[in-house]
Design a protein around this motif. Structure first.
Motif, PDB file in Angstrom:
ATOM      1  N   TYR A  36      -1.298  -3.506  20.512  1.00 35.81           N
ATOM      2  CA  TYR A  36      -0.057  -4.022  19.944  1.00 35.81           C
ATOM      3  C   TYR A  36       0.806  -2.871  19.427  1.00 35.81           C
ATOM      4  CZ  TYR A  36      -2.531  -8.442  20.163  1.00 35.81           C
ATOM      5  OH  TYR A  36      -3.218  -9.533  20.607  1.00 35.81           O
ATOM      6  N   VAL A  37       2.003  -3.179  18.986  1.00 37.48           N
ATOM      7  CA  VAL A  37       2.927  -2.171  18.464  1.00 37.48           C
ATOM      8  C   VAL A  37       2.276  -1.392  17.321  1.00 37.48           C
ATOM      9  CG1 VAL A  37       5.136  -1.802  17.288  1.00 37.48           C
ATOM     10  CG2 VAL A  37       4.999  -3.398  19.202  1.00 37.48           C
ATOM     11  N   SER A  38       1.541  -2.077  16.478  1.00 35.19           N
ATOM     12  CA  SER A  38       0.897  -1.393  15.354  1.00 35.19           C
ATOM     13  C   SER A  38      -0.070  -0.310  15.829  1.00 35.19           C
ATOM     14  CB  SER A  38       0.166  -2.402  14.459  1.00 35.19           C
ATOM     15  OG  SER A  38      -0.810  -3.101  15.209  1.00 35.19           O
ATOM     16  N   GLY A  39      -0.780  -0.566  16.897  1.00 30.61           N
ATOM     17  CA  GLY A  39      -1.690   0.436  17.457  1.00 30.61           C
ATOM     18  C   GLY A  39      -0.947   1.634  18.000  1.00 30.61           C
ATOM     19  N   MET A  40       0.189   1.378  18.625  1.00 26.09           N
ATOM     20  CA  MET A  40       1.012   2.481  19.133  1.00 26.09           C
ATOM     21  C   MET A  40       1.552   3.317  17.982  1.00 26.09           C
ATOM     22  SD  MET A  40       3.103   1.099  22.418  1.00 26.09           S
ATOM     23  CE  MET A  40       3.848   2.707  22.522  1.00 26.09           C
ATOM     24  N   LEU A  41       1.989   2.657  16.913  1.00 28.78           N
ATOM     25  CA  LEU A  41       2.521   3.390  15.769  1.00 28.78           C
ATOM     26  C   LEU A  41       1.440   4.228  15.093  1.00 28.78           C
ATOM     27  CD1 LEU A  41       4.918   0.710  14.244  1.00 28.78           C
ATOM     28  CD2 LEU A  41       5.530   2.778  15.516  1.00 28.78           C
ATOM     29  N   LEU A  42       0.222   3.695  14.996  1.00 32.46           N
ATOM     30  CA  LEU A  42      -0.875   4.469  14.418  1.00 32.46           C
ATOM     31  C   LEU A  42      -1.205   5.682  15.275  1.00 32.46           C
ATOM     32  CD1 LEU A  42      -3.254   1.624  13.184  1.00 32.46           C
ATOM     33  CD2 LEU A  42      -1.982   3.256  11.777  1.00 32.46           C
ATOM     34  N   ALA A  43      -1.198   5.515  16.581  1.00 31.09           N
ATOM     35  CA  ALA A  43      -1.457   6.640  17.488  1.00 31.09           C
ATOM     36  C   ALA A  43      -0.359   7.693  17.345  1.00 31.09           C
ATOM     37  CB  ALA A  43      -1.558   6.150  18.925  1.00 31.09           C
ATOM     38  N   ALA A  44       0.876   7.256  17.260  1.00 28.05           N
ATOM     39  CA  ALA A  44       1.992   8.191  17.101  1.00 28.05           C
ATOM     40  C   ALA A  44       1.884   8.950  15.792  1.00 28.05           C
ATOM     41  CB  ALA A  44       3.320   7.446  17.182  1.00 28.05           C
ATOM     42  N   ARG A  45       1.471   8.274  14.741  1.00 30.70           N
ATOM     43  CA  ARG A  45       1.303   8.927  13.441  1.00 30.70           C
ATOM     44  C   ARG A  45       0.182   9.965  13.509  1.00 30.70           C
ATOM     45  NH1 ARG A  45       0.944   4.744   9.260  1.00 30.70           N
ATOM     46  NH2 ARG A  45       3.184   4.725   9.539  1.00 30.70           N
ATOM     47  N   ALA A  46      -0.901   9.640  14.210  1.00 26.04           N
ATOM     48  CA  ALA A  46      -2.005  10.589  14.358  1.00 26.04           C
ATOM     49  C   ALA A  46      -1.541  11.824  15.140  1.00 26.04           C
ATOM     50  CB  ALA A  46      -3.193   9.924  15.052  1.00 26.04           C
ATOM     51  N   MET A  47      -0.767  11.597  16.192  1.00 25.99           N
ATOM     52  CA  MET A  47      -0.267  12.731  16.967  1.00 25.99           C
ATOM     53  C   MET A  47       0.676  13.575  16.128  1.00 25.99           C
ATOM     54  SD  MET A  47       1.037  13.054  20.773  1.00 25.99           S
ATOM     55  CE  MET A  47       1.820  14.538  21.403  1.00 25.99           C
ATOM     56  N   LYS A  48       1.525  12.935  15.343  1.00 28.70           N
ATOM     57  CA  LYS A  48       2.459  13.668  14.495  1.00 28.70           C
ATOM     58  C   LYS A  48       1.702  14.548  13.502  1.00 28.70           C
ATOM     59  CE  LYS A  48       6.489  12.974  11.570  1.00 28.70           C
ATOM     60  NZ  LYS A  48       7.407  12.003  10.996  1.00 28.70           N
ATOM     61  N   GLU A  49       0.636  14.036  12.927  1.00 26.10           N
ATOM     62  CA  GLU A  49      -0.179  14.823  11.998  1.00 26.10           C
ATOM     63  C   GLU A  49      -0.826  16.008  12.710  1.00 26.10           C
ATOM     64  OE1 GLU A  49      -0.884  14.779   8.601  1.00 26.10           O
ATOM     65  OE2 GLU A  49       0.880  13.488   8.581  1.00 26.10           O
ATOM     66  N   ALA A  50      -1.341  15.781  13.914  1.00 28.27           N
ATOM     67  CA  ALA A  50      -1.961  16.864  14.676  1.00 28.27           C
ATOM     68  C   ALA A  50      -0.927  17.925  15.043  1.00 28.27           C
ATOM     69  CB  ALA A  50      -2.640  16.301  15.922  1.00 28.27           C
ATOM     70  N   LEU A  51       0.298  17.497  15.324  1.00 27.12           N
ATOM     71  CA  LEU A  51       1.348  18.442  15.678  1.00 27.12           C
ATOM     72  C   LEU A  51       1.727  19.353  14.511  1.00 27.12           C
ATOM     73  CD1 LEU A  51       3.649  16.301  17.974  1.00 27.12           C
ATOM     74  CD2 LEU A  51       2.432  18.400  18.597  1.00 27.12           C
ATOM     75  N   ILE A  52       1.476  18.915  13.293  1.00 20.96           N
ATOM     76  CA  ILE A  52       1.715  19.784  12.133  1.00 20.96           C
ATOM     77  C   ILE A  52       0.865  21.044  12.254  1.00 20.96           C
ATOM     78  CG2 ILE A  52       1.376  20.006   9.636  1.00 20.96           C
ATOM     79  CD1 ILE A  52       2.173  17.003   9.444  1.00 20.96           C
ATOM     80  N   GLU A  53      -0.363  20.883  12.713  1.00 21.89           N
ATOM     81  CA  GLU A  53      -1.254  22.031  12.918  1.00 21.89           C
ATOM     82  C   GLU A  53      -0.872  22.814  14.173  1.00 21.89           C
ATOM     83  OE1 GLU A  53      -3.606  23.024  10.800  1.00 21.89           O
ATOM     84  OE2 GLU A  53      -3.239  21.314   9.488  1.00 21.89           O
ATOM     85  N   LEU A  54      -0.442  22.104  15.203  1.00 17.71           N
ATOM     86  CA  LEU A  54      -0.226  22.714  16.505  1.00 17.71           C
ATOM     87  C   LEU A  54       1.112  23.428  16.640  1.00 17.71           C
ATOM     88  CD1 LEU A  54      -1.577  23.039  19.255  1.00 17.71           C
ATOM     89  CD2 LEU A  54      -0.441  20.941  19.970  1.00 17.71           C
ATOM     90  N   GLU A  55       2.138  22.946  15.970  1.00 14.16           N
ATOM     91  CA  GLU A  55       3.486  23.477  16.168  1.00 14.16           C
ATOM     92  C   GLU A  55       3.598  24.985  15.957  1.00 14.16           C
ATOM     93  OE1 GLU A  55       8.107  22.417  15.147  1.00 14.16           O
ATOM     94  OE2 GLU A  55       6.536  21.534  13.920  1.00 14.16           O
ATOM     95  N   PRO A  56       3.036  25.557  14.893  1.00 14.60           N
ATOM     96  CA  PRO A  56       3.150  27.016  14.745  1.00 14.60           C
ATOM     97  C   PRO A  56       2.537  27.781  15.921  1.00 14.60           C
ATOM     98  CG  PRO A  56       2.426  26.026  12.684  1.00 14.60           C
ATOM     99  CD  PRO A  56       2.378  24.947  13.734  1.00 14.60           C
ATOM    100  N   ALA A  57       1.430  27.292  16.456  1.00 16.17           N
ATOM    101  CA  ALA A  57       0.801  27.955  17.603  1.00 16.17           C
ATOM    102  C   ALA A  57       1.655  27.817  18.854  1.00 16.17           C
ATOM    103  CB  ALA A  57      -0.592  27.381  17.839  1.00 16.17           C
ATOM    104  N   LEU A  58       2.327  26.685  19.010  1.00 14.35           N
ATOM    105  CA  LEU A  58       3.217  26.501  20.155  1.00 14.35           C
ATOM    106  C   LEU A  58       4.410  27.449  20.066  1.00 14.35           C
ATOM    107  CD1 LEU A  58       3.185  22.620  20.468  1.00 14.35           C
ATOM    108  CD2 LEU A  58       2.228  24.248  22.108  1.00 14.35           C
ATOM    109  N   VAL A  59       4.962  27.602  18.876  1.00 11.26           N
ATOM    110  CA  VAL A  59       6.090  28.517  18.673  1.00 11.26           C
ATOM    111  C   VAL A  59       5.635  29.944  18.958  1.00 11.26           C
ATOM    112  CG1 VAL A  59       7.641  29.498  16.936  1.00 11.26           C
ATOM    113  CG2 VAL A  59       7.302  27.021  17.052  1.00 11.26           C
ATOM    114  N   GLU A  60       4.469  30.301  18.433  1.00 14.48           N
ATOM    115  CA  GLU A  60       3.923  31.641  18.628  1.00 14.48           C
ATOM    116  C   GLU A  60       3.668  31.943  20.108  1.00 14.48           C
ATOM    117  OE1 GLU A  60      -0.281  33.501  17.538  1.00 14.48           O
ATOM    118  OE2 GLU A  60       0.908  33.019  15.759  1.00 14.48           O
ATOM    119  N   SER A  61       3.297  30.922  20.861  1.00  9.88           N
ATOM    120  CA  SER A  61       2.999  31.120  22.275  1.00  9.88           C
ATOM    121  C   SER A  61       4.266  31.326  23.111  1.00  9.88           C
ATOM    122  CB  SER A  61       2.211  29.936  22.835  1.00  9.88           C
ATOM    123  OG  SER A  61       3.048  28.806  23.006  1.00  9.88           O
TER     124      SER A  61
END
Length: 103
Positions: A57-82
């Motif tokens: 359902y939509v709620s599951g998609m929103l939870l997945a998006a929130r999890a990805m957004k949190e993971a991207l907090i860690e990943l973004e500096p490495a992506l910029v550095e790359s």
């Protein structure tokens, strides 16, 4: 190299804290930021397919998006550095007062 399947699973089930932790661990193990991003986007694509099939359902998609957004907090500096550069520009908007604005 880190097995990224648990990260994908954490995103798909919406476990934001685990997704962020696993992203941090994968970076520490030397996994390329672009490889981690690929696993994350594959998980979001899988959630999208499950949504279209009526299995999530939509709620599951929103939870997945929130999890990805949190993971991207860690990943973004490495992506910029790359030196990874965006391929496209996305513009999102709603009409003022639109009741469908969920973002």
């Amino acid at each position: 190299m880190t097995d990224l399947a648990p990260l994908g699973t954490a995103i798909e089930v919406g476990d934001a804290s685990t997704a962020r932790s696993l992203t941090r661990d994968a970076l520490a193990d030397g996994t390329a930021a672009t490889e981690i991003l690929g696993a994350m986007t594959a998980s979001m694509a899988a959630i999208g397919e499950r949504f279209q099939a009526g299995d999530v359902y939509v709620s599951g998609m929103l939870l997945a998006a929130r999890a990805m957004k949190e993971a991207l907090i860690e990943l973004e500096p490495a992506l910029v550095e790359s030196g990874l550069q965006p391929e496209h520009t996305v513009v999102i908007g709603t009409v003022q007062g639109d009741l469908h604005d969920i973002g």
